[in-house]
Design an enzyme around this catalytic site. Structure first.
Site, PDB file in Angstrom:
ATOM      1  N   ASP A 107     -13.177  10.798  12.134  1.00  7.45           N
ATOM      2  CA  ASP A 107     -12.343   9.676  11.720  1.00  7.45           C
ATOM      3  C   ASP A 107     -10.887  10.051  11.988  1.00  7.45           C
ATOM      4  O   ASP A 107     -10.534  11.234  12.010  1.00  7.45           O
ATOM      5  CB  ASP A 107     -12.532   9.363  10.233  1.00  7.45           C
ATOM      6  CG  ASP A 107     -12.065   7.962   9.862  1.00  7.45           C
ATOM      7  OD1 ASP A 107     -12.889   7.041   9.872  1.00  7.45           O
ATOM      8  OD2 ASP A 107     -10.856   7.793   9.595  1.00  7.45           O
ATOM      9  N   ARG A 137       0.815  -1.221   0.000  1.00  3.95           N
ATOM     10  CA  ARG A 137       0.000   0.000   0.000  1.00  3.95           C
ATOM     11  C   ARG A 137       0.848   1.270   0.000  1.00  3.95           C
ATOM     12  O   ARG A 137       0.380   2.326  -0.430  1.00  3.95           O
ATOM     13  CB  ARG A 137      -0.950  -0.018   1.190  1.00  3.95           C
ATOM     14  CG  ARG A 137      -1.978  -1.135   1.082  1.00  3.95           C
ATOM     15  CD  ARG A 137      -3.076  -0.993   2.093  1.00  3.95           C
ATOM     16  NE  ARG A 137      -4.017  -2.104   1.986  1.00  3.95           N
ATOM     17  CZ  ARG A 137      -5.055  -2.274   2.794  1.00  3.95           C
ATOM     18  NH1 ARG A 137      -5.288  -1.403   3.750  1.00  3.95           N
ATOM     19  NH2 ARG A 137      -5.855  -3.316   2.643  1.00  3.95           N
TER      20      ARG A 137
END
Length: 678
Positions: free
Chosen positions: A146, A35
């Site tokens: 978040d 990633r």
């Protein structure tokens, strides 16, 4: 990887865990590397050591990118619908009816789909009360937070790509979104009235303190990644933000089975402060608690072995199954080594298996089972319950190749998962009498064989047994597909392997084929690539407006319905309509669209292995319209569900073994097909 590179990846993973509380176990380092690689290429950095130095030098600017890349952001509109309806009835309606301020906190909001879903419900209820959603004077606050600042920025922007709108009905899409034009085609902006209700902020559940109070606090699919101390720490903060009479909602797969003593359960993964709940219910409180009764007889229960290295996940799975009844958890195991001991000591009907475990991964375990005498046919059926992202899609298909019955995303609602089917239904189907031909599923690169080669050793055609429903024909008198203008295929559980076998047997020239396969949307690209490699055919992910070409196999992507239209040739048309039979895409939608074509008598439709009944009604419409309709027989199905439903409706003209389908369609098989197929 050299030591310096490993140390750099380890340092980045450690920093990520320190900032988020999310565990990245050592066996997940390959995921970290994969990633981060695109970000490194964009920055022109050639090693992880260089990226580590860049990160340390530009920590505050670069850290949001690291958090965004390594954090799982699986979300959608109107997810966990039962909880949303509870929120509507228990929180939104009474608060608005009393003309009080409404305050809701979505504590893991990601890119905002959950917060805006709540806003739609609030707006709908205000309209039902004759009130203007833009002018509710007591005030509405829907706070979305978040840990990932980039996700919060997307949420605050309120613009969504069409592919992310799968959970919306067409009515809600029309009412609450404005579609883009020109360069913005394919994007939709949230209605200003809903946007005004929502506020988005970056917030770390382990580091930041919430000073506001809320009528409802929602924190779904976060604890599953936390250590137990961090779960306790985050829970304390969430409860501190909850009003005395408020509701706490956690994910149905969350390790929250033993909440603090001050809470009581008022629904599945829904909690309230004990004093508020008891005061409201009064004498009814005793009726909502579980009545004392003798333990249900074990006989007839499905015996389950749960294998996961996370104790909190094992607890969540146990809780979800025990609430449903009809299941007996005979053992739990934290690793494959313990699983082998449990299998030796207990009778097990079905086993759940995580992929990412220390010592030995789930894939390594399945490989060892396939290499052992009897392979998967001598092993209880395995349902994979794990956390995977689009980057890990090849892992999903590898599990299927190795004989896994089904895959359930760990971060989804475990009571409503596995491609629209519940956890319980999936385990029941895996262990039940409709499970056939496990030897066909036990394929993969065993003893040097590819998945296609392994399938070639599957047994030949078998007659339909008397226990199966009789059909007019179990053999085709002549090739059925040589004059077809179009072929349609619908499949579900076991379908990825069945498709590989079917298309490998096709000749070089064949009519265009359109496939609806029930599979997580993110895994479709890998399925396309896998089928192309193993079958040596042209396999593509279909696109809206595609003109169908001969000798090409089109896979309908996830989260849209696929139809066939005749517009200067046969073309694909996609829509964002609600799920049908619990599926999107739906086989019924595809089949029914072809039944309306002028050339419908030149259509051949195949309904293959799968749970449920999707495709049965559509196949009947095709048969009535003059198309040729075929079902896979019980002997070769992984799950004889969808084909059986079609047979019961009288929708199938033929019921054929998987090994015989290509022969029935074309009269011969290709050079790479099995030898000696009858």
């Amino acid at each position: 990887m050299i030591a310096g590179e490993e140390a750099a990846v380890e340092a980045i993973a450690t920093l990520f865990t320190a900032r988020t509380g999310v565990e990245l176990r050592p066996n997940r380092r390959e995921l970290v590397r994969g990633r981060l690689a695109p970000r490194m290429r964009k920055l022109g950095l050639k090693s992880y050591q260089e990226y580590r130095k860049f990160l340390e030098t530009n920590l505050e600017r670069e850290l949001p990118h690291v958090l965004g890349l390594l954090t799982t952001h699986k979300t959608e509109f109107f997810r966990e619908a039962e909880q949303l309806e509870h929120r509507r009835e228990a929180v939104v309606k009474p608060t608005l009816a009393a003309r009080k301020p409404l305050r809701i906190w979505s504590a893991a909001a990601s890119t905002g789909e959950e917060a805006y879903s709540i806003a739609m419900i609030v707006a709908e209820e205000l309209i039902a009360l004759g009130l203007d959603p833009r002018r509710y004077s007591p005030g509405i606050t829907i706070l979305g937070t978040d840990v990932d600042a980039l996700s919060i920025a997307k949420a605050a922007n309120g613009v969504f790509a069409e592919r992310t709108l799968g959970g919306l009905t067409s009515q809600r899409l029309k009412a609450w979104f404005q579609s883009g034009s020109g360069p913005h085609v394919g994007y939709f902006r949230i209605h200003d009235a809903l946007h005004a209700m929502c506020r988005f902020e970056r917030f770390n559940l382990l580091e930041d303190q919430q000073n506001e109070k809320f009528d409802a606090v929602i924190c779904r699919n976060v604890f599953i990644y936390f250590t137990e101390p961090n779960i306790a720490r985050a829970t304390k903060g969430l409860l501190g933000a909850l009003r005395t009479e408020g509701h706490l909602y956690v994910g149905l797969s969350e390790p929250f089975a033993s909440p603090v003593s001050s809470l009581v359960t008022v629904g599945q993964s829904i909690y309230r402060h004990r004093l508020a709940a008891e005061g409201e219910q009064g004498s009814k409180a005793s009726k909502t608690s579980m009545p004392p009764q003798q333990e249900k007889a074990r006989t007839g229960n499905t015996r389950v072995l749960i294998v996961d290295d996370s104790r909190t996940v094992r607890l969540a799975l146990r809780s979800a199954l025990e609430k449903r009844g009809q299941f007996e958890i005979v053992a739990e195991a934290s690793c494959p080594r313990e699983a082998r001991k449990a299998l030796a000591a207990h009778k097990v009907d079905v086993m759940t298996l995580d992929i990412n475990m220390p010592e030995e991964s789930g894939i390594a375990y399945l490989e060892s089972v396939n290499a052992s005498p009897g392979g998967m046919s001598a092993h209880p059926p395995v349902v994979i319950i794990s956390s995977m992202n689009p980057e890990d899609a090849s892992i999903y298909l590898r599990c299927v190749e190795l004989g896994a019955f089904a895959y359930i995303e760990k971060t989804t609602n475990l009571a409503d998962a596995s491609l629209g089917l519940g956890l319980g239904e999936t385990l029941k189907a895996a262990a039940g009498p409709t499970l056939r031909s496990r030897s066909i599923r036990a394929s993969g690169e065993v003893s040097g064989k590819s998945s296609t080669d392994a399938l070639r050793s599957a047994p030949g055609p078998q007659p339909v047994s008397e226990s199966d429903l009789a059909l007019p024909k179990t053999k085709a008198p002549h090739p059925l597909g040589t004059e077809a203008a179009l072929m349609l295929v619908g499949s579900s559980t076991g379908g990825t392997v069945a498709l590989a076998q079917l298309f490998a047997d096709f000749p070089d020239a064949f009519p265009p084929v359109v496939v609806t396969q029930h599979i997580p949307a993110a895994f479709v690209p890998t399925l396309v690539q896998n089928l192309g490699q193993t079958t040596r055919k042209k396999v593509v992910a279909g696109a809206h407006g595609d003109l169908l070409d001969r000798s090409t196999i089109y896979i309908i992507p996830g989260n849209v319905h696929g139809r066939i239209v005749d517009s200067r040739g046969l073309r694909l048309e996609f829509s964002n309509d609600p799920a049908v039979n619990g599926h999107k895409p739906s086989v019924d939608i595809l089949f029914a669209s072809a039944a309306a074509l002028n050339r419908r008598n030149a259509v051949v439709a195949l309904l293959l292995t799968g749970m449920g009944d999707d495709g049965a009604q559509g196949l009947l419409k095709l048969k009535e319209a003059g198309a040729t309709t075929i079902c896979q027989d019980a002997a070769s199905c992984v799950v004889y569900g969808m084909p059986r439903a079609a047979v019961e409706l009288g929708a199938a003209m033929y019921q054929l073994n998987l090994n015989s389908l290509a022969v029935a369609l074309f009269g011969q098989v290709t050079a790479i097909s099995r030898k000696g197929v009858a």
